[in-house]
Enzyme design. Structure first.
Site, PDB file in Angstrom:
ATOM      1  N   GLU A   1      19.990  45.324  40.837  1.00 44.28           N
ATOM      2  CA  GLU A   1      20.479  46.848  40.930  1.00 44.28           C
ATOM      3  C   GLU A   1      19.866  47.589  42.019  1.00 44.28           C
ATOM      4  OE1 GLU A   1      19.080  48.398  37.052  1.00 44.28           O
ATOM      5  OE2 GLU A   1      17.413  48.962  37.938  1.00 44.28           O
TER       6      GLU A   1
ATOM      7  N   HIS B   1      20.649  53.353  35.943  1.00 42.08           N
ATOM      8  CA  HIS B   1      19.341  53.648  35.494  1.00 42.08           C
ATOM      9  C   HIS B   1      19.298  55.144  35.312  1.00 42.08           C
ATOM     10  CE1 HIS B   1      15.393  51.226  36.428  1.00 42.08           C
ATOM     11  NE2 HIS B   1      15.178  52.523  35.484  1.00 42.08           N
ATOM     12  N   GLN B   2      20.126  55.537  34.581  1.00 41.81           N
ATOM     13  CA  GLN B   2      20.079  57.105  34.138  1.00 41.81           C
ATOM     14  C   GLN B   2      19.541  57.299  32.960  1.00 41.81           C
ATOM     15  OE1 GLN B   2      24.574  57.896  34.145  1.00 41.81           O
ATOM     16  NE2 GLN B   2      23.978  59.143  32.334  1.00 41.81           N
ATOM     17  N   ALA B   3      18.990  56.422  32.093  1.00 36.15           N
ATOM     18  CA  ALA B   3      18.478  56.794  30.705  1.00 36.15           C
ATOM     19  C   ALA B   3      17.697  57.779  30.538  1.00 36.15           C
ATOM     20  CB  ALA B   3      18.078  55.566  29.975  1.00 36.15           C
ATOM     21  N   PHE B   4      16.706  57.829  31.505  1.00 36.53           N
ATOM     22  CA  PHE B   4      15.474  58.727  31.234  1.00 36.53           C
ATOM     23  C   PHE B   4      16.060  60.158  31.807  1.00 36.53           C
ATOM     24  CE2 PHE B   4      14.920  60.201  35.858  1.00 36.53           C
ATOM     25  CZ  PHE B   4      15.653  59.241  36.453  1.00 36.53           C
TER      26      PHE B   4
ATOM     27  N   LYS C   1       7.109  52.555  22.347  1.00 35.78           N
ATOM     28  CA  LYS C   1       7.745  53.736  22.083  1.00 35.78           C
ATOM     29  C   LYS C   1       9.326  54.183  22.071  1.00 35.78           C
ATOM     30  CE  LYS C   1       4.981  54.779  25.830  1.00 35.78           C
ATOM     31  NZ  LYS C   1       4.100  53.661  25.756  1.00 35.78           N
TER      32      LYS C   1
ATOM     33  N   ASP D   1      22.236  49.863  31.496  1.00 35.20           N
ATOM     34  CA  ASP D   1      21.727  50.994  32.329  1.00 35.20           C
ATOM     35  C   ASP D   1      20.898  50.401  33.365  1.00 35.20           C
ATOM     36  OD1 ASP D   1      21.482  53.724  32.734  1.00 35.20           O
ATOM     37  OD2 ASP D   1      19.439  53.390  32.297  1.00 35.20           O
TER      38      ASP D   1
ATOM     39  N   ARG E   1      15.036  46.501  31.369  1.00 32.90           N
ATOM     40  CA  ARG E   1      14.819  45.877  33.096  1.00 32.90           C
ATOM     41  C   ARG E   1      15.706  44.995  33.008  1.00 32.90           C
ATOM     42  NH1 ARG E   1      12.991  49.802  33.954  1.00 32.90           N
ATOM     43  NH2 ARG E   1      10.713  50.206  34.869  1.00 32.90           N
TER      44      ARG E   1
HETATM   45  P1  NAI Z   1       6.125  50.410  25.289  1.00 35.65           P
HETATM   46  O1  NAI Z   1       5.153  49.555  26.220  1.00 35.65           O
HETATM   47  O2  NAI Z   1       5.737  51.496  24.707  1.00 35.65           O
HETATM   48  O3  NAI Z   1       6.710  49.077  24.373  1.00 35.65           O
HETATM   49  C1  NAI Z   1       7.041  47.843  24.664  1.00 35.65           C
HETATM   50  C2  NAI Z   1       6.899  47.109  23.602  1.00 35.65           C
HETATM   51  O4  NAI Z   1       7.394  45.796  23.819  1.00 35.65           O
HETATM   52  C3  NAI Z   1       5.606  46.918  23.276  1.00 35.65           C
HETATM   53  O5  NAI Z   1       5.561  47.099  21.524  1.00 35.65           O
HETATM   54  C4  NAI Z   1       5.318  45.482  23.315  1.00 35.65           C
HETATM   55  O6  NAI Z   1       4.376  44.895  22.403  1.00 35.65           O
HETATM   56  C5  NAI Z   1       6.482  44.858  23.272  1.00 35.65           C
HETATM   57  N1  NAI Z   1       6.770  43.563  24.100  1.00 35.65           N
HETATM   58  C6  NAI Z   1       6.133  43.246  25.240  1.00 35.65           C
HETATM   59  N2  NAI Z   1       6.409  42.042  25.496  1.00 35.65           N
HETATM   60  C7  NAI Z   1       7.449  41.613  24.603  1.00 35.65           C
HETATM   61  C8  NAI Z   1       8.221  40.450  24.407  1.00 35.65           C
HETATM   62  N3  NAI Z   1       8.043  39.216  25.245  1.00 35.65           N
HETATM   63  N4  NAI Z   1       8.906  40.362  23.220  1.00 35.65           N
HETATM   64  C9  NAI Z   1       9.021  41.224  22.601  1.00 35.65           C
HETATM   65  N5  NAI Z   1       8.294  42.521  22.516  1.00 35.65           N
HETATM   66  C10 NAI Z   1       7.517  42.472  23.696  1.00 35.65           C
HETATM   67  O7  NAI Z   1       7.021  50.691  26.578  1.00 35.65           O
HETATM   68  P2  NAI Z   1       8.129  51.515  26.329  1.00 35.65           P
HETATM   69  O8  NAI Z   1       7.705  52.919  26.796  1.00 35.65           O
HETATM   70  O9  NAI Z   1       8.906  51.543  25.089  1.00 35.65           O
HETATM   71  O10 NAI Z   1       9.451  51.179  27.423  1.00 35.65           O
HETATM   72  C11 NAI Z   1      10.207  49.823  27.156  1.00 35.65           C
HETATM   73  C12 NAI Z   1      10.775  49.516  28.492  1.00 35.65           C
HETATM   74  O11 NAI Z   1      11.475  50.524  28.763  1.00 35.65           O
HETATM   75  C13 NAI Z   1       9.843  49.645  29.748  1.00 35.65           C
HETATM   76  O12 NAI Z   1       9.242  48.757  30.109  1.00 35.65           O
HETATM   77  C14 NAI Z   1      10.890  50.001  30.889  1.00 35.65           C
HETATM   78  O13 NAI Z   1      11.302  48.784  31.362  1.00 35.65           O
HETATM   79  C15 NAI Z   1      12.058  50.335  30.052  1.00 35.65           C
HETATM   80  N6  NAI Z   1      12.403  51.810  30.602  1.00 35.65           N
HETATM   81  C16 NAI Z   1      13.676  52.326  31.212  1.00 35.65           C
HETATM   82  C17 NAI Z   1      13.965  53.541  31.738  1.00 35.65           C
HETATM   83  C18 NAI Z   1      15.347  53.669  31.996  1.00 35.65           C
HETATM   84  O14 NAI Z   1      15.576  54.910  32.502  1.00 35.65           O
HETATM   85  N7  NAI Z   1      16.242  52.931  31.771  1.00 35.65           N
HETATM   86  C19 NAI Z   1      13.009  54.289  31.419  1.00 35.65           C
HETATM   87  C20 NAI Z   1      11.693  54.212  31.169  1.00 35.65           C
HETATM   88  C21 NAI Z   1      11.490  52.963  30.547  1.00 35.65           C
END
Ligand code: NAI
Length: 333
Positions: free
Chosen positions: A266, A298-301, A159, A261, A237
């Site tokens: 952290e 960690h404020q990206a959201f 996403k 971020d 992460r």
């Molecule tokens: P998502 O589940 O929609 O997409 C993750 C993608 O990564 C999937 O297409 C999956 O196939 C792929 N993937 C999984 N393992 C992989 C690997 N080893 N190599 C390459 N691709 C791989 O998740 P979404 O919603 O896009 O979130 C991504 C990450 O963003 C979350 O897991 C979370 O850690 C982080 N996040 C950070 C926030 C922040 O405030 N900084 C807020 C929300 C999420």
């Protein structure tokens, strides 16, 4: 059936209270009490008498805490976030506690922050801001590069990665990507191997979750494969990046800029004002000592739209659960 659901929210910030109070107006019979304090073994007893508790990703939901919650007959934990690596799911299931989360609230919010970090480190906005405030109008040290025509490498096109790909495409960048499951709808994205992505990208942005397989995905070997002068952005992460190797790479002048971020260690910092503390480790200070590194906490959201959506979906999760019709897609298994 008349609803009477009482939720206790731990570690509630002002922005949580505001967004949840607005969303509550649509759900008669659901009430929330807000606590400043975090959930811990010492504070879990406060949950007695509630139907559910609501926590954020920085709270560790351990076996001991889950055991107490089960004793208090609490069978629902609401995560007001997407991530759930803080929860012992297996044990929660064993204790009959359902864990619900908000899988997606605003992927654009995170992707826009990733681009904000990229732009800031590239054009030295963090330095320019301080300089001009001090009446230093000189431009030395502020040269950036054009993103137009450069190559963006997106790791993880779920996403958030998809939104980031769209933003980079909009900037006129060539977009390449690596994902275990390529998204066939992204016709302007060229999927490549991870090695090729490292070799070709001028901007690398991490958007895959932290898993056992990709722990320290960015390490001395992968950094060595990157172009000199690459920009690295991590809004995903901290565990994806080996910080010691990153610091060495920065010292070796591999990176034009680094925007983080999220970062390893952290944990105790996230969302806390620690101005008067002596920090436990020096990682953050070492990273911050480099002029081309920018860290946010960690404020990206954190956008109004994302907060609204988190509040709305979290309360809906509780409402539907106690109605006996939980949204199974939001249950963590
Ligand atoms: P998502 O589940 O929609 O997409 C993750 C993608 O990564 C999937 O297409 C999956 O196939 C792929 N993937 C999984 N393992 C992989 C690997 N080893 N190599 C390459 N691709 C791989 O998740 P979404 O919603 O896009 O979130 C991504 C990450 O963003 C979350 O897991 C979370 O850690 C982080 N996040 C950070 C926030 C922040 O405030 N900084 C807020 C929300 C999420």
């Amino acid at each position: 059936m008349k609803m009477d659901v009482k939720i206790l929210m731990y570690d509630a910030k002002n922005y949580d209270k505001e967004s949840f109070n607005i969303a509550l107006k649509n759900y008669e019979g659901v009430t929330i009490d807000y606590l400043d304090t975090e959930l811990s073994l010492q504070t879990v007893y406060l949950a007695k008498g509630y139907n559910a508790i609501c926590i954020f990703v920085n709270c560790q939901l351990t076996k001991e805490i889950l055991k107490k919650l089960a004793n208090y007959k609490i069978n629902l934990v609401l995560l007001r976030c997407a991530g759930y690596n803080n929860v012992d799911i297996e044990y929660a299931n064993k204790k009959g506690i359902t864990i619900m989360r908000v899988p997606a609230y605003s992927p654009e919010a995170i992707a826009e922050h990733a681009m904000a970090l990229a732009l800031a480190v590239n054009r030295h906005i963090h330095k320019a801001y301080i300089k001009v405030r001090e009446n230093n109008f000189a431009l030395t040290g502020l040269t950036g590069i054009n993103l137009y025509g450069k190559t963006a490498g997106i790791i993880g096109t779920g996403k958030i990665g998809t939104c980031m790909a769209r933003i980079c495409h909009g900037f006129g960048m060539k977009v390449i990507a690596y994902d275990l499951y390529p998204n066939k709808n992204l016709d302007y994205v060229e999927y490549v191997s991870l090695d090729e992505l490292f070799q070709r990208s001028d901007l690398i942005s991490l958007h895959c979750p932290a898993t056992k397989e990709n722990y320290h995905l960015i390490n001395k070997d992968t950094i060595a494969k990157m172009k000199n002068g690459v920009i690295l952005i991590n809004t995903s992460r901290g565990l994806l990046v080996n910080t010691a190797d990153l610091i060495q790479g920065i010292r070796n002048k591999k990176f034009f800029g680094v925007g983080l971020d999220v970062y390893e260690e952290e944990g105790d910092n996230v969302f806390e004002n620690r101005e008067d503390d002596i920090l436990e480790h020096s990682t953050t200070s070492r990273l911050l000592s480099f002029p081309n590194v920018l860290i946010t906490s960690h404020q990206a959201f954190l956008t109004e739209e994302a907060l609204h959506s988190i509040a709305q979906i979290t309360i809906e999760n509780a409402y539907d659960f106690f109605l006996g019709k939980p949204n199974t897609a939001n249950i963590v298994k």
